[in-house]
Scaffold this active site. Structure first.
Site, PDB file in Angstrom:
ATOM      1  N   VAL A   1       0.843  -1.195   0.000  1.00 21.11           N
ATOM      2  CA  VAL A   1       0.000   0.000   0.000  1.00 21.11           C
ATOM      3  C   VAL A   1       0.881   1.248   0.000  1.00 21.11           C
ATOM      4  CG1 VAL A   1      -1.781   1.288   1.234  1.00 21.11           C
ATOM      5  CG2 VAL A   1      -1.829  -1.222   1.223  1.00 21.11           C
ATOM      6  N   LYS A   2       0.670   2.064  -1.004  1.00 22.34           N
ATOM      7  CA  LYS A   2       1.477   3.275  -1.187  1.00 22.34           C
ATOM      8  C   LYS A   2       0.738   4.467  -0.598  1.00 22.34           C
ATOM      9  CE  LYS A   2       4.363   5.062  -4.975  1.00 22.34           C
ATOM     10  NZ  LYS A   2       4.497   5.017  -6.457  1.00 22.34           N
ATOM     11  N   LEU A   3       1.416   5.169   0.326  1.00 22.02           N
ATOM     12  CA  LEU A   3       0.807   6.263   1.072  1.00 22.02           C
ATOM     13  C   LEU A   3       1.596   7.559   0.881  1.00 22.02           C
ATOM     14  CD1 LEU A   3       0.473   4.251   4.395  1.00 22.02           C
ATOM     15  CD2 LEU A   3      -1.452   4.838   2.891  1.00 22.02           C
TER      16      LEU A   3
END
Length: 217
Positions: free
Chosen positions: A86-88
């Site tokens: 998951v890219k935040l």
């Protein structure tokens, strides 16, 4: 150093995979739009298609900028496939979400990092990867490689497990310099990877070998 390709183009991913050196893929909303991938259902399916092509990690980016929606989007992305990271975004709620996901055992990639302080916060929050954008720093006459070296020093000082994923890599020399500094991962276009193959002496030497063979055969 791991090699990731920064694209949503399936053909480029296949080509990099065929070379035998690809370790993963990074994507973002801009790269999806470039390939004409629009609409939530199509985007989610495209992430699954990418995961089917590679064995390594695939970074999938949330669109939300508030904590609650980041959690909702991130959990949905993580459920798509075990390879999804998951890219935040590197913002306050992004760091809070990073801590939430790390506590839940969901891997994360904190993106849009432009300072050592931001990278330190990401590591403290338990990020799997941190993505400093060295090419964009170079674009504004700032030494992107210096940032990579600062992060490497800080992470080594405290044995942080967060991996430095050098992003916004533009060319082959970026790849070489990242390797010298000790970046764990680099992500860039296919051209930056395939450019490592090239040297004029290799071409001329091979041409000479083949010419000599033809003379005797």
């Amino acid at each position: 150093m791991k090699f990731f390709i920064d694209t949503a183009n399936l053909e480029q991913i296949k080509e990099a995979q065929a070379l035998g050196v690809l370790d993963g893929v990074t994507t973002n909303p801009s790269l999806m739009a470039k390939e004409g991938i629009t609409g939530k259902a199509n985007i989610l399916k495209h992430y699954q298609d990418i995961c089917a092509l590679v064995e390594g990690d695939v970074s999938a980016e949330v669109i939300a900028t508030d904590y609650a929606t980041m959690i909702s989007e991130g959990e949905e992305l993580a459920a798509l496939h075990p390879q999804i990271v998951v890219k935040l975004p590197m913002i306050k709620d992004g760091i809070k979400a990073c801590k939430y996901f790390s506590d839940k055992g969901i891997r994360t990639n904190v993106t849009l990092v432009f300072s050592a302080g931001q990278a330190l916060l990401a590591a403290k929050a338990g990020a799997t990867y941190v993505s400093p954008f060295l090419g964009r720093l170079d674009d504004i006459s700032t030494d992107g490689m210096h940032l990579i070296s600062e992060i490497r020093l800080i992470y080594d000082n405290y044995n942080f497990s967060t991996q430095i994923l050098s992003a916004s890599v533009r060319n082959t020399m970026h790849v070489i310099n990242c390797a010298k500094i000790g970046s764990d991962v680099m992500t860039g276009p296919l051209s930056a990877i395939s450019g490592l193959l090239k040297h004029p002496l290799t071409d001329s030497g091979l041409a000479q070998f083949l010419a000599d063979y033809q003379k005797g055969n």
